[in-house]
Design a protein around this motif. Structure first.
Motif, PDB file in Angstrom:
ATOM      1  N   LEU A   1       0.859  -1.186   0.132  1.00  0.00           N
ATOM      2  CA  LEU A   1      -0.130   0.065  -0.025  1.00  0.00           C
ATOM      3  C   LEU A   1       0.785   1.282   0.031  1.00  0.00           C
ATOM      4  CD1 LEU A   1      -2.805  -1.052   2.569  1.00  0.00           C
ATOM      5  CD2 LEU A   1      -2.954  -0.653   0.071  1.00  0.00           C
ATOM      6  N   ALA A   2       2.079   1.191   0.902  1.00  0.00           N
ATOM      7  CA  ALA A   2       2.760   2.361   0.788  1.00  0.00           C
ATOM      8  C   ALA A   2       3.888   2.473  -0.107  1.00  0.00           C
ATOM      9  CB  ALA A   2       3.263   2.255   2.191  1.00  0.00           C
ATOM     10  N   THR A   3       4.051   1.602  -1.026  1.00  0.00           N
ATOM     11  CA  THR A   3       5.163   1.569  -2.117  1.00  0.00           C
ATOM     12  C   THR A   3       4.463   1.459  -3.358  1.00  0.00           C
ATOM     13  OG1 THR A   3       5.302  -0.908  -1.875  1.00  0.00           O
ATOM     14  CG2 THR A   3       6.784   0.784  -0.609  1.00  0.00           C
ATOM     15  N   ALA A   4       3.613   0.595  -3.800  1.00  0.00           N
ATOM     16  CA  ALA A   4       3.179   0.270  -5.152  1.00  0.00           C
ATOM     17  C   ALA A   4       1.734   0.576  -5.545  1.00  0.00           C
ATOM     18  CB  ALA A   4       3.382  -1.254  -5.413  1.00  0.00           C
ATOM     19  N   GLY A   5       0.894   1.104  -4.426  1.00  0.00           N
ATOM     20  CA  GLY A   5      -0.384   1.162  -4.452  1.00  0.00           C
ATOM     21  C   GLY A   5      -0.669   2.822  -4.632  1.00  0.00           C
ATOM     22  N   PHE A   6      -0.843   3.214  -3.181  1.00  0.00           N
ATOM     23  CA  PHE A   6      -1.227   4.808  -3.218  1.00  0.00           C
ATOM     24  C   PHE A   6      -0.339   5.600  -3.527  1.00  0.00           C
ATOM     25  CE2 PHE A   6      -3.866   2.972   0.476  1.00  0.00           C
ATOM     26  CZ  PHE A   6      -5.051   3.062  -0.161  1.00  0.00           C
ATOM     27  N   PRO A   7       0.958   5.668  -3.644  1.00  0.00           N
ATOM     28  CA  PRO A   7       1.936   6.589  -4.086  1.00  0.00           C
ATOM     29  C   PRO A   7       1.772   6.474  -5.517  1.00  0.00           C
ATOM     30  CG  PRO A   7       3.113   4.968  -2.672  1.00  0.00           C
ATOM     31  CD  PRO A   7       1.736   4.648  -2.633  1.00  0.00           C
ATOM     32  N   VAL A   8       1.319   5.508  -6.318  1.00  0.00           N
ATOM     33  CA  VAL A   8       1.073   5.745  -7.807  1.00  0.00           C
ATOM     34  C   VAL A   8      -0.269   6.584  -8.101  1.00  0.00           C
ATOM     35  CG1 VAL A   8       0.454   4.532  -9.943  1.00  0.00           C
ATOM     36  CG2 VAL A   8       1.989   3.461  -8.115  1.00  0.00           C
ATOM     37  N   ILE A   9      -1.121   6.585  -7.416  1.00  0.00           N
ATOM     38  CA  ILE A   9      -2.417   7.221  -7.327  1.00  0.00           C
ATOM     39  C   ILE A   9      -2.154   8.931  -7.007  1.00  0.00           C
ATOM     40  CG2 ILE A   9      -4.812   7.699  -6.647  1.00  0.00           C
ATOM     41  CD1 ILE A   9      -4.129   5.217  -8.356  1.00  0.00           C
ATOM     42  N   ILE A  10      -1.186   8.846  -5.875  1.00  0.00           N
ATOM     43  CA  ILE A  10      -1.089  10.253  -5.345  1.00  0.00           C
ATOM     44  C   ILE A  10      -0.140  10.988  -6.441  1.00  0.00           C
ATOM     45  CG2 ILE A  10       0.171  11.769  -3.578  1.00  0.00           C
ATOM     46  CD1 ILE A  10      -2.148  10.166  -2.482  1.00  0.00           C
ATOM     47  N   SER A  11       0.838  10.137  -7.132  1.00  0.00           N
ATOM     48  CA  SER A  11       1.644  10.738  -8.131  1.00  0.00           C
ATOM     49  C   SER A  11       0.683  11.364  -9.361  1.00  0.00           C
ATOM     50  CB  SER A  11       2.848   9.962  -8.484  1.00  0.00           C
ATOM     51  OG  SER A  11       2.256   8.763  -9.438  1.00  0.00           O
ATOM     52  N   LYS A  12      -0.133  10.399  -9.699  1.00  0.00           N
ATOM     53  CA  LYS A  12      -1.099  10.535 -10.668  1.00  0.00           C
ATOM     54  C   LYS A  12      -1.939  12.097 -10.597  1.00  0.00           C
ATOM     55  CE  LYS A  12      -1.504   6.516 -13.217  1.00  0.00           C
ATOM     56  NZ  LYS A  12      -2.277   5.877 -14.526  1.00  0.00           N
ATOM     57  N   LEU A  13      -2.536  12.051  -9.230  1.00  0.00           N
ATOM     58  CA  LEU A  13      -3.291  13.142  -8.824  1.00  0.00           C
ATOM     59  C   LEU A  13      -2.497  14.549  -8.910  1.00  0.00           C
ATOM     60  CD1 LEU A  13      -4.924  11.916  -5.624  1.00  0.00           C
ATOM     61  CD2 LEU A  13      -5.986  12.673  -7.738  1.00  0.00           C
ATOM     62  N   ALA A  14      -1.295  14.607  -8.578  1.00  0.00           N
ATOM     63  CA  ALA A  14      -0.232  15.846  -8.701  1.00  0.00           C
ATOM     64  C   ALA A  14      -0.045  16.215 -10.197  1.00  0.00           C
ATOM     65  CB  ALA A  14       0.891  15.476  -7.653  1.00  0.00           C
ATOM     66  N   ALA A  15       0.402  14.935 -10.752  1.00  0.00           N
ATOM     67  CA  ALA A  15       0.699  15.295 -12.362  1.00  0.00           C
ATOM     68  C   ALA A  15      -0.137  15.683 -13.197  1.00  0.00           C
ATOM     69  CB  ALA A  15       1.519  13.792 -12.811  1.00  0.00           C
ATOM     70  N   GLU A  16      -1.546  15.156 -12.768  1.00  0.00           N
ATOM     71  CA  GLU A  16      -2.775  15.558 -13.677  1.00  0.00           C
ATOM     72  C   GLU A  16      -3.292  16.990 -13.164  1.00  0.00           C
ATOM     73  OE1 GLU A  16      -5.299  12.512 -13.221  1.00  0.00           O
ATOM     74  OE2 GLU A  16      -4.285  10.789 -14.332  1.00  0.00           O
ATOM     75  N   ASP A  17      -2.712  17.700 -12.371  1.00  0.00           N
ATOM     76  CA  ASP A  17      -3.214  18.766 -12.117  1.00  0.00           C
ATOM     77  C   ASP A  17      -2.942  19.954 -13.363  1.00  0.00           C
ATOM     78  OD1 ASP A  17      -3.670  21.559 -11.070  1.00  0.00           O
ATOM     79  OD2 ASP A  17      -1.961  21.731 -10.163  1.00  0.00           O
ATOM     80  N   GLY A  18      -4.215  20.070 -13.761  1.00  0.00           N
ATOM     81  CA  GLY A  18      -4.133  21.158 -15.322  1.00  0.00           C
ATOM     82  C   GLY A  18      -4.220  22.493 -15.020  1.00  0.00           C
ATOM     83  N   THR A  19      -4.383  23.050 -13.880  1.00  0.00           N
ATOM     84  CA  THR A  19      -4.895  24.401 -13.591  1.00  0.00           C
ATOM     85  C   THR A  19      -3.435  25.501 -13.478  1.00  0.00           C
ATOM     86  OG1 THR A  19      -4.789  24.064 -11.146  1.00  0.00           O
ATOM     87  CG2 THR A  19      -6.960  23.739 -12.231  1.00  0.00           C
ATOM     88  N   GLY A  20      -2.481  24.465 -13.182  1.00  0.00           N
ATOM     89  CA  GLY A  20      -1.305  25.569 -12.992  1.00  0.00           C
ATOM     90  C   GLY A  20      -1.272  26.052 -11.606  1.00  0.00           C
ATOM     91  N   LYS A  21      -2.364  26.155 -10.601  1.00  0.00           N
ATOM     92  CA  LYS A  21      -2.457  26.759  -9.354  1.00  0.00           C
ATOM     93  C   LYS A  21      -2.056  26.090  -8.286  1.00  0.00           C
ATOM     94  CE  LYS A  21      -6.334  29.622 -10.960  1.00  0.00           C
ATOM     95  NZ  LYS A  21      -7.690  30.058 -10.379  1.00  0.00           N
ATOM     96  N   ARG A  22      -0.800  26.568  -7.616  1.00  0.00           N
ATOM     97  CA  ARG A  22      -0.557  25.728  -6.596  1.00  0.00           C
ATOM     98  C   ARG A  22      -1.484  25.394  -5.539  1.00  0.00           C
ATOM     99  NH1 ARG A  22       4.526  24.886  -4.312  1.00  0.00           N
ATOM    100  NH2 ARG A  22       4.659  25.029  -1.977  1.00  0.00           N
ATOM    101  N   GLU A  23      -2.790  26.324  -5.325  1.00  0.00           N
ATOM    102  CA  GLU A  23      -3.510  26.021  -4.384  1.00  0.00           C
ATOM    103  C   GLU A  23      -4.331  24.677  -4.583  1.00  0.00           C
ATOM    104  OE1 GLU A  23      -3.028  29.022  -5.849  1.00  0.00           O
ATOM    105  OE2 GLU A  23      -2.581  30.180  -4.134  1.00  0.00           O
ATOM    106  N   PHE A  24      -4.417  24.368  -6.106  1.00  0.00           N
ATOM    107  CA  PHE A  24      -5.289  23.332  -6.529  1.00  0.00           C
ATOM    108  C   PHE A  24      -4.528  22.183  -6.104  1.00  0.00           C
ATOM    109  CE2 PHE A  24      -6.586  19.938  -9.332  1.00  0.00           C
ATOM    110  CZ  PHE A  24      -7.928  20.121  -9.507  1.00  0.00           C
ATOM    111  N   LEU A  25      -3.101  22.118  -6.551  1.00  0.00           N
ATOM    112  CA  LEU A  25      -2.230  20.955  -6.015  1.00  0.00           C
ATOM    113  C   LEU A  25      -2.158  20.759  -4.531  1.00  0.00           C
ATOM    114  CD1 LEU A  25      -0.058  18.852  -6.565  1.00  0.00           C
ATOM    115  CD2 LEU A  25       1.569  20.672  -6.556  1.00  0.00           C
TER     116      LEU A  25
END
Length: 528
Positions: free
Chosen positions: A59-83
């Motif tokens: 969960l802490a290596t191959a599961g949730f970090p993958v989703i977290i990284s996608k959430l951060a990388a898919e931030d299309g607004t360019g706003k630091r607040e959104f991230l």
């Protein structure tokens, strides 16, 4: 929005791959000396609760970090607040998950131990529960750094965590057994090592966050309930599916922890004998893990390429790379499986001091083939966006394993558990291959390469059996078994690869994923 050049992502992916390989090797290898120190019953005690830790680690290596990284990388607004709000929402969600899992395993430890059939495991299960309190901090920090292409914090924390964990486990085993502590006390301290290692990992990630001033993201105000709810859905649903694909073997071990010992004792086997039998059965776990690491290390290198091709809608590259991944996986996994089966008795004696359970472990070794196929198929299917089907097929295989254990263990003991593992993984692998074939048409490649692999496996088997027969006139213990095992690995691998190269089963490019590929290509009949 975190953005970095593509070459940094490639460099980061390489660093993370090396770290993952080191972690898997450490996680597999330490169990052999640990078993040698504490014996089969001590190994049974540790392995009964290990799957709980394994779930937390994945969960802490191959599961949730993958989703977290996608959430951060898919931030299309360019706003630091959104991230910032996405990261905050993810942290709150994972804090909830961590606390719930901790509570279930800590306060339910006595009940879980009863289900396992051994109430003395209660303290070990409670100790394992603390790992889940570290889950949100490990996942969030690793996921964020991965989204920026900065894999060094993740890699450093993973290697440090496992190194500290293994050192504590080995020190506990040596010191406590010498001082006469019970094997359950030894197991408790060994499990505590996992929490301490995880805490070290959190500390390293915290240092990186302070240096890069990432912590500031969690102090930006304005997170709404709607944002929290939306992010929580993504983290929980997608995270669970991604975690499942990396948990197949751990979940099968989890089923074994709950069923084998209790079914054996209910069938009339004496308590101490049942513990020893389960400990002998668990000798197969490091062997399977090592075999799968070797088989998957080559093939998984191709998965990012498939992902990039899918993003570009490049069907030709997808078909070509998927075919290469499948061929490499089949060559390595079948070779590792058949080779290990041939030399199981001397290998068992070399590693664990005797050949008890060699027949059971030989059947269990077939898991290397099917788990390797599952690993590469799930990787490619997820790369192609087919995430939910992965979870569905894993659940089918898990149900087969559960039913198989409850039918086969009372009839055939640990051999029944081995058979149910192999059947469950085989059904799962076939479902994944068929699903992949519908998308990429992979079956013609498999049919084409299997005859030459079969011939290579047959040649290796004949040579190894002759070699084993010649050594059968020697009497000796672990030293002779070690000499026989190691020489058999070299001899068997040479024959197997020789036939593969002679038949031209792999192209020059496919061989480039192997060590010493330039030298191997000299003997490749498929060389351009």
């Amino acid at each position: 929005m975190p953005t970095q050049p593509t070459n940094q992502y490639m460099k980061g992916a390489f660093i993370l791959t090396i770290a993952a390989f080191i972690v898997k090797i450490l996680s597999a290898v330490y169990r052999v000396p640990y078993q040698n120190i504490v014996g089969d019953i001590g190994f049974y005690i540790y392995q009964q609760v290990y799957p709980i830790y394994g779930i937390g680690m994945i969960l802490a290596t191959a599961g949730f970090p993958v989703i977290i990284s996608k959430l951060a990388a898919e931030d299309g607004t360019g706003k630091r607040e959104f991230l910032a709000h996405r990261m905050q929402a993810a942290l709150i969600t994972l804090l909830f998950v961590g606390i719930v899992l901790f509570s279930c395993f800590f306060f339910g430890a006595s009940l879980i131990a009863q289900w396992m059939g051994d109430s003395q495991l209660t303290s070990l299960i409670q100790m394992t529960a603390f790992m889940f309190l570290l889950l949100p901090f490990l996942s969030i920090s690793r996921g964020y750094f991965q989204s920026t292409g900065d894999m060094l914090p993740t890699a450093t924390s993973q290697v440090a965590e496992q190194t500290v964990r293994v050192l504590i486990i080995m020190m506990a085993a040596i010191m406590l057994t010498r001082r006469g502590y019970s094997l359950y006390d030894v197991g408790s301290v060994a499990i505590a090592g996992s929490f301490i290692g995880g805490a070290i990992g959190v500390g390293i990630l915290l240092v990186y966050m302070i240096k890069r001033k990432t912590y500031a993201l969690f102090f930006i105000k304005g997170l709404s309930w709607k944002k929290l709810y939306t992010t929580a859905q993504i983290v929980l649903i997608h995270g669970a599916v991604f975690c499942l694909s990396g948990m197949v073997l751990i979940l099968f071990q989890f089923v074994d922890s709950f069923s084998i010992y209790s079914l054996l004792t209910n069938s009339g086997v004496e308590i101490e004998e049942a513990k020893a039998l389960k400990g002998i059965f668990d000798r197969g776990q490091p062997l399977i893990q090592l075999g799968t690491v070797v088989a998957s290390s080559f093939s998984l290198a191709l998965v990012p390429i498939v992902t990039a091709a899918w993003m570009k809608d490049d069907e030709q590259t997808i078909r070509m790379r998927t075919a290469s991944a499948m061929k490499i996986t089949l060559v390595v996994a079948i070779g590792a499986t058949i080779g290990l089966i041939n030399i199981m008795k001397p290998t068992n004696t070399m590693l664990f001091a005797n050949e008890q359970g060699s027949a059971v472990l030989s059947v269990l070794a077939v898991s290397i083939l099917f788990s390797s196929l599952i690993l590469i198929c799930t990787g490619i299917l997820q790369a192609l966006g087919q995430v939910l089907v992965v979870g569905k097929y894993i659940l089918i295989g898990l149900i087969i394993k559960i039913i198989g254990n409850y039918i086969a263990v009372p009839l055939w003991g640990t051999m029944g558990a081995s058979l149910s593992t192999v059947i469950g993984l085989a059904v799962m692998a076939m479902l994944f291959i068929w699903q992949l074939h519908k998308r990429v048409s992979i079956l013609p490649t498999i049919r084409k390469v299997l005859p030459s692999i079969g011939l290579a496996a047959l040649g290796m088997t004949l040579v190894l059996q002759l070699w084993l027969f010649l050594f059968s006139f020697w009497e000796g213990g672990r030293f002779i078994s070690a000499a026989l095992s190691l020489s058999s690995v070299v001899l068997g691998a040479s024959v197997y690869l020789g036939v593969i190269l002679k038949n031209g089963s792999l192209t020059e490019e496919e061989l480039s994923f192997f060590p010493f590929s330039s030298k191997l290509n000299r003997f490749n009949s498929n060389r351009k």
